[in-house]
Design an enzyme around this catalytic site. Structure first.
Site, PDB file in Angstrom:
ATOM      1  N   HIS A  73     -11.981   0.221  -8.834  1.00 39.69           N
ATOM      2  CA  HIS A  73     -11.394  -1.024  -9.345  1.00 39.69           C
ATOM      3  C   HIS A  73     -11.513  -2.088  -8.255  1.00 39.69           C
ATOM      4  CE1 HIS A  73      -8.463  -3.008 -12.221  1.00 39.69           C
ATOM      5  NE2 HIS A  73      -8.533  -3.863 -11.202  1.00 39.69           N
ATOM      6  N   ASN A 109     -13.500  -3.600   1.157  1.00 42.34           N
ATOM      7  CA  ASN A 109     -14.579  -2.614   1.178  1.00 42.34           C
ATOM      8  C   ASN A 109     -15.083  -2.484  -0.249  1.00 42.34           C
ATOM      9  OD1 ASN A 109     -14.348  -1.971   3.937  1.00 42.34           O
ATOM     10  ND2 ASN A 109     -12.674  -0.564   3.517  1.00 42.34           N
ATOM     11  N   GLN A 130      -7.755  -5.551   0.698  1.00 40.17           N
ATOM     12  CA  GLN A 130      -6.519  -5.179   1.382  1.00 40.17           C
ATOM     13  C   GLN A 130      -6.112  -6.259   2.378  1.00 40.17           C
ATOM     14  OE1 GLN A 130      -5.942  -0.986   2.556  1.00 40.17           O
ATOM     15  NE2 GLN A 130      -8.012  -0.578   1.803  1.00 40.17           N
ATOM     16  N   HIS A 173     -10.991  -4.486  -5.535  1.00 41.24           N
ATOM     17  CA  HIS A 173      -9.768  -4.816  -4.805  1.00 41.24           C
ATOM     18  C   HIS A 173     -10.077  -4.991  -3.329  1.00 41.24           C
ATOM     19  CE1 HIS A 173     -10.091  -0.510  -3.916  1.00 41.24           C
ATOM     20  NE2 HIS A 173      -9.258  -0.704  -2.902  1.00 41.24           N
ATOM     21  N   HIS A 180     -16.800 -12.534   7.834  1.00 39.66           N
ATOM     22  CA  HIS A 180     -17.957 -11.678   8.092  1.00 39.66           C
ATOM     23  C   HIS A 180     -18.218 -10.809   6.867  1.00 39.66           C
ATOM     24  CE1 HIS A 180     -18.045 -12.507  12.415  1.00 39.66           C
ATOM     25  NE2 HIS A 180     -16.757 -12.260  12.477  1.00 39.66           N
ATOM     26  N   GLU A 222     -13.302 -11.895  20.016  1.00 38.04           N
ATOM     27  CA  GLU A 222     -13.604 -13.215  19.472  1.00 38.04           C
ATOM     28  C   GLU A 222     -12.704 -14.282  20.082  1.00 38.04           C
ATOM     29  OE1 GLU A 222     -15.516 -12.158  15.131  1.00 38.04           O
ATOM     30  OE2 GLU A 222     -13.766 -13.451  15.246  1.00 38.04           O
ATOM     31  N   GLU A 264     -29.459   3.252  18.640  1.00 38.26           N
ATOM     32  CA  GLU A 264     -28.514   2.186  18.292  1.00 38.26           C
ATOM     33  C   GLU A 264     -27.075   2.588  18.594  1.00 38.26           C
ATOM     34  OE1 GLU A 264     -29.461  -0.201  14.662  1.00 38.26           O
ATOM     35  OE2 GLU A 264     -30.772   1.500  14.279  1.00 38.26           O
ATOM     36  N   ASN A 268       0.833  -1.202   0.000  1.00 36.92           N
ATOM     37  CA  ASN A 268       0.000   0.000   0.000  1.00 36.92           C
ATOM     38  C   ASN A 268       0.871   1.257   0.000  1.00 36.92           C
ATOM     39  OD1 ASN A 268      -1.925   2.065   0.673  1.00 36.92           O
ATOM     40  ND2 ASN A 268      -3.253   0.491   1.522  1.00 36.92           N
TER      41      ASN A 268
END
Length: 331
Positions: A148, A137, A152, A150, A283, A166, A302, A60
């Site tokens: 485009h 995302n 990460q 992709h 997820h 978790e 919320e 990146n």
């Protein structure tokens, strides 16, 4: 996982309330574009992409985490309420294919196998870090800055907070029961079947009982004691690609749009500690609620008190099962 030991309200009658609030622009229409991620393009830092023909991974250019520098972040001595520590890592971009107009559901199964192969290669190479997060995302609605297709990969010198949670609940359950929490949960879902959306030979995708987002998915392997992506067999990789293509096609067909989401794989942390309690899983958190332009907002009660669902997990799964898993609306 995200909802273990938490309570959510379920108010399906609210889905019929009149909506005069924000509507978002229609998500991308599978158009060919040229961007910094295109084959042969010059990126903003002056680097030039190769003319890649399959999945392409590069470091990146604007990483959140940096490799070790030898400089420590000082703590504020004697302060209980102000604590800080240095964080190191490495960040990579994964271009799924050279084509800007083909997100994952429009790739072939063989091409998706290539994407999974890169996830496995990178998480294996980066296992000297405490934790490695694979994520995507998809769509401007969830903050994607480049159309485009992709994802990460971020490798961390620390265990992120949500993964800590978790790890804690899976470890505690394993200590009490002697079996893996998510494995036991999967067996119950396979018996009930009303929240299952897609089932392959080796994988199951379901709207989890604790889902916070309207059409949230949890993806689990059907083999017990799979802790990390690098534990997968070639048959499991191939079936993951087939199953993924089907449930992502259902997503797009639900509202006839490029369905936005944030997704990520959670695998056992690296290191010497025993991780027998862990189960690899993915997820998917999509924001859309009523249509291609109306999303769920986490706000008010919320945000300040407790999450609330506008439709039941069972009805969300039923709607996704009704969406075509094979014929994409754009073709």
């Amino acid at each position: 996982s995200s909802g273990i030991n938490a309570e959510y309200g379920v108010s399906p009658h609210r889905i019929t309330r009149p909506w005069q609030g924000e509507t978002s622009p229609q998500t991308q229409d599978f158009k060919k574009t040229t961007s910094y991620l295109s084959p042969g393009a010059t990126r903003s830092n002056g680097s030039t992409n190769p003319h890649y023909t399959s999945t392409y991974v590069f470091r990146n250019d604007f990483p959140c985490l940096l490799p070790p520098t030898g400089t420590e972040v000082p703590d504020e001595e004697g302060e209980e309420l102000f604590q800080s520590r240095g964080a190191e890592g490495d960040c990579f971009v994964v271009c799924f294919s050279p084509d800007s107009d083909r997100p994952l559901p429009l790739l072939s199964v063989e091409e998706i196998v290539g994407v999974v192969g890169e996830w496995i290669r990178m998480t294996t190479e980066l296992q000297h870090y405490t934790y490695t997060q694979v994520f995507e995302n998809k769509g401007a609605m969830v903050g994607c800055s480049n159309a485009h297709p992709h994802g990460q990969i971020w490798a961390c010198s620390f265990l992120p907070y949500l993964v800590q949670q978790e790890d804690h609940f899976q470890r505690e359950y394993y200590g009490r029961k002697g079996s893996r929490l998510l494995w036991d949960y999967l067996q119950k879902e396979l018996q009930k079947r009303d929240r299952i959306v897609e089932e392959g030979e080796s994988w199951v995708a379901m709207v989890p009982f604790w889902a916070k987002w309207p059409f949230e998915l949890l993806v689990l392997p059907k083999r017990d004691n799979v802790r990390r992506l690098r534990d997968l067999t070639s048959d499991e990789i191939a079936d993951l690609a087939r199953t993924m293509k089907r449930y992502l096609t259902r997503y797009d067909n639900l509202f006839s749009c490029s369905f936005p989401y944030s997704m990520g794989w959670h695998e056992a942390p690296n290191g010497p500690d025993n991780m027998d309690h862990w189960t690899l899983h993915a997820h998917y958190y999509p924001p859309l609620l009523r249509s291609a332009t109306v999303k769920k907002h986490i706000a008010g009660f919320e945000m300040l008190a407790e999450c609330q669902r506008d439709l039941t997990a069972e009805s969300a799964a039923e709607r996704l099962r009704a969406a075509d898993p094979e014929n994409h609306f754009s073709t």
